[in-house]
Design a protein around this motif. Sequence first.
Motif, short mmCIF file in Angstrom:
data_model
loop_
_atom_site.label_atom_id
_atom_site.label_comp_id
_atom_site.label_asym_id
_atom_site.label_seq_id
_atom_site.Cartn_x
_atom_site.Cartn_y
_atom_site.Cartn_z
N TYR A 87 0.83 -1.21 0.00
CA TYR A 87 0.00 0.00 0.00
C TYR A 87 0.86 1.25 0.00
CZ TYR A 87 -3.60 -3.45 0.71
OH TYR A 87 -4.42 -4.54 0.56
N ASP A 88 0.56 2.24 0.85
CA ASP A 88 1.30 3.50 0.79
C ASP A 88 2.57 3.50 1.64
OD1 ASP A 88 -0.02 3.53 3.21
OD2 ASP A 88 -0.75 5.59 3.03
N ASP A 89 2.89 2.39 2.27
CA ASP A 89 4.14 2.27 3.03
C ASP A 89 5.27 1.99 2.04
OD1 ASP A 89 6.35 1.56 4.59
OD2 ASP A 89 5.11 0.62 6.13
N THR A 90 6.14 2.96 1.84
CA THR A 90 7.18 2.85 0.81
C THR A 90 8.24 1.79 1.12
OG1 THR A 90 8.44 4.64 1.83
CG2 THR A 90 6.90 5.24 0.08
N SER A 91 8.27 1.31 2.36
CA SER A 91 9.27 0.30 2.73
C SER A 91 8.69 -1.11 2.69
CB SER A 91 9.83 0.59 4.12
OG SER A 91 8.81 0.43 5.09
N LYS A 92 7.42 -1.26 2.37
CA LYS A 92 6.78 -2.59 2.36
C LYS A 92 6.36 -2.96 0.96
CE LYS A 92 5.63 -2.73 7.04
NZ LYS A 92 5.03 -3.14 8.14
N GLY A 93 6.28 -4.27 0.72
CA GLY A 93 5.89 -4.79 -0.58
C GLY A 93 7.08 -5.41 -1.29
N GLY A 94 6.88 -5.76 -2.53
CA GLY A 94 7.96 -6.32 -3.34
C GLY A 94 8.18 -7.81 -3.17
N ASP A 116 5.52 5.29 -4.45
CA ASP A 116 6.96 5.20 -4.72
C ASP A 116 7.56 4.03 -3.95
OD1 ASP A 116 9.61 5.53 -5.29
OD2 ASP A 116 9.83 7.43 -4.22
N LYS A 117 7.95 2.99 -4.65
CA LYS A 117 8.54 1.80 -4.04
C LYS A 117 10.00 1.63 -4.44
CE LYS A 117 4.70 0.41 -2.15
NZ LYS A 117 4.52 -0.03 -0.79
N SER A 118 10.63 2.70 -4.86
CA SER A 118 12.02 2.62 -5.34
C SER A 118 12.99 2.11 -4.26
CB SER A 118 12.49 3.97 -5.87
OG SER A 118 12.39 4.97 -4.87
N ALA A 119 12.63 2.27 -3.00
CA ALA A 119 13.49 1.77 -1.92
C ALA A 119 13.59 0.25 -1.93
CB ALA A 119 12.95 2.23 -0.56
N PHE A 128 8.90 1.18 -11.19
CA PHE A 128 8.47 2.47 -11.73
C PHE A 128 7.32 3.00 -10.89
CE2 PHE A 128 10.27 0.07 -15.23
CZ PHE A 128 11.09 1.00 -15.85
N HIS A 129 7.34 4.30 -10.64
CA HIS A 129 6.31 4.96 -9.84
C HIS A 129 5.33 5.65 -10.76
CE1 HIS A 129 5.34 8.47 -6.90
NE2 HIS A 129 4.38 7.57 -6.90
N GLY A 130 4.09 5.14 -10.78
CA GLY A 130 3.06 5.74 -11.61
C GLY A 130 1.81 4.89 -11.62
N SER A 131 0.83 5.34 -12.37
CA SER A 131 -0.46 4.67 -12.43
C SER A 131 -0.60 3.84 -13.71
CB SER A 131 -1.59 5.70 -12.36
OG SER A 131 -2.84 5.07 -12.57
N GLN A 132 -1.13 2.65 -13.56
CA GLN A 132 -1.36 1.80 -14.73
C GLN A 132 -2.47 2.34 -15.62
OE1 GLN A 132 -2.30 -1.98 -12.98
NE2 GLN A 132 -4.45 -1.48 -12.70
N SER A 133 -3.22 3.32 -15.14
CA SER A 133 -4.27 3.93 -15.96
C SER A 133 -3.78 5.15 -16.73
CB SER A 133 -5.49 4.29 -15.10
OG SER A 133 -5.13 5.27 -14.16
N ASP A 134 -2.51 5.51 -16.55
CA ASP A 134 -1.90 6.67 -17.22
C ASP A 134 -1.18 6.18 -18.48
OD1 ASP A 134 -0.27 8.76 -18.08
OD2 ASP A 134 0.30 9.36 -16.04
#
Length: 156
Positions: A87-94, A116-119, A128-134
């Motif tokens: 979600y919006d926690d930039t340090s979680k996921g992946g 932004d998940k670049s970390a 990449f940071h962005g929307s799949q609808s863009d």
Amino acid sequence: MRSSSIITLATQSKRYIEKCAPIIRKPSKFLYQFIGARLFSNNLINLAQVYGTGKYGVHYYAAHYEHHFRSLRKRRLKILELGVGGYDDTSKGGNSLRMWKVYFPKAQIFGIDIHDKSALEENRIQIFHGSQSDQAFLEQVISTIGTIDIVIDDGS
């Protein structure tokens, strides 16, 4: 390997780690992932469990993915997953990106997330940071990556 055997093996591995590393009071999830990745690198269902993705247990997609991707494992691929997690926690996921990295040892793994998940980037994983609808954003991603071999839609 049956799922009960996998659970038994995972439990035995955890006990072995704890026995051999008494100075580590609580072995990190990364230690389990490191060992699990080496034990199960050719089994996507087990990797999904080791990395804690929702692709097994919650949705059971891993079995379907393995059926379709097994013959592609050793190829040089470019794989794009929509949605990184956390979600919006930039340090979680992946977690699933790391799973794909182990399962496809010669692949470049790419992810797209609205946060932004670049970390979370590492060797062979680019996010990449962005929307799949863009549409403009997606065109820029494709321009950067080139031809994509596999797209996995795990975004919302």
